[in-house]
Design an enzyme around this catalytic site. Structure first.
Site, mmCIF file in Angstrom:
data_model
loop_
_atom_site.group_PDB
_atom_site.id
_atom_site.type_symbol
_atom_site.label_atom_id
_atom_site.label_comp_id
_atom_site.label_asym_id
_atom_site.label_seq_id
_atom_site.Cartn_x
_atom_site.Cartn_y
_atom_site.Cartn_z
ATOM 1 N N ASP A 148 -13.851 70.967 -5.527
ATOM 2 C CA ASP A 148 -12.427 71.159 -5.792
ATOM 3 C C ASP A 148 -11.793 69.790 -5.968
ATOM 4 O OD1 ASP A 148 -12.565 73.934 -5.578
ATOM 5 O OD2 ASP A 148 -12.194 73.907 -3.414
ATOM 6 N N ASP A 162 -10.944 78.641 -9.890
ATOM 7 C CA ASP A 162 -10.154 79.405 -8.927
ATOM 8 C C ASP A 162 -8.964 80.130 -9.559
ATOM 9 O OD1 ASP A 162 -11.923 78.561 -7.007
ATOM 10 O OD2 ASP A 162 -10.655 76.946 -6.270
#
Length: 202
Positions: A148, A162
């Site tokens: 991330d 996501d």
């Protein structure tokens, strides 16, 4: 006596021909499957490329400002689900994501709605993007941590996959609420029929 007119046709045949003539533009399921896969490939490619760039250029755990402290590049490794939820259940999430991918491919064989193709493609691309990390990144297969790199305000750090998964899921919920099925064109009536056209199975 003059011959009787021979223009009459079998009612069943006439009905089938009329039905076929009424649906000249009904999209075939393979066309929607191609649309689904195209969306998924775009999402998957963006996700993989941005993760590779983030790993190469960003210092782990050190925010790099984009808009003050509100929007930053922040490289982290996530063992949980989207937006850093359910950390510690990596192998369970991997199996769930694999099941989602298989289910989407199964639905794709009967897919008619272009909006469902878009939503499922977003989910498929995002799920596969994070699965690549689960299988190929440390600490090992089924336990790999997802990369991330984008932080917005108080929201957990996330990646391209996501919001794609979440956005696709929201789209499918909206379609279901308003009566749009994945194997139809148009909306359902209250009695189960559709306002649009339903493509015959097979």
């Amino acid at each position: 006596m003059p011959d009787e007119p021979t223009g009459s046709a079998d009612p069943l045949t006439s009905t089938e021909e009329a039905g076929g003539a009424g649906e000249p533009n009904a999209p075939a399921p393979p066309r929607r499957l191609r649309m689904l896969l195209s969306v998924a490939v775009v999402v998957l490619t963006l996700d993989i490329v941005t993760k590779v760039v983030a790993v190469q250029l960003l210092p782990p755990g050190q925010p790099v400002s984009i808009i003050g402290d509100t929007v930053t590049w922040t490289l982290v490794r996530n063992s949980g689900a989207a937006f850093s939820m359910a950390t510690g259940y990596t192998w369970v999430l991997t199996l769930i994501a694999t099941g989602v991918v298989v289910g989407i491919f199964w639905m794709g064989r009967r897919l008619v709605s272009p909006w469902w193709a878009l939503g499922l493609g977003m989910i498929l691309g995002g799920a596969m993007g994070n699965l690549v990390d689960r299988f190929f990144r440390a600490p090992g297969p089924l336990r790999g941590h997802v990369v991330d790199f984008l932080s917005v305000g108080w929201w957990p750090v996330f990646n391209v996959a996501d919001p794609s998964v979440v956005g696709g899921a929201i789209l499918l919920v909206i379609l279901s609420i308003f009566g749009f099925d994945f194997d139809t064109v148009g909306r359902r009536h209250a009695d189960g029929d559709t306002v649009g056209r339903r493509k015959a199975d097979g």
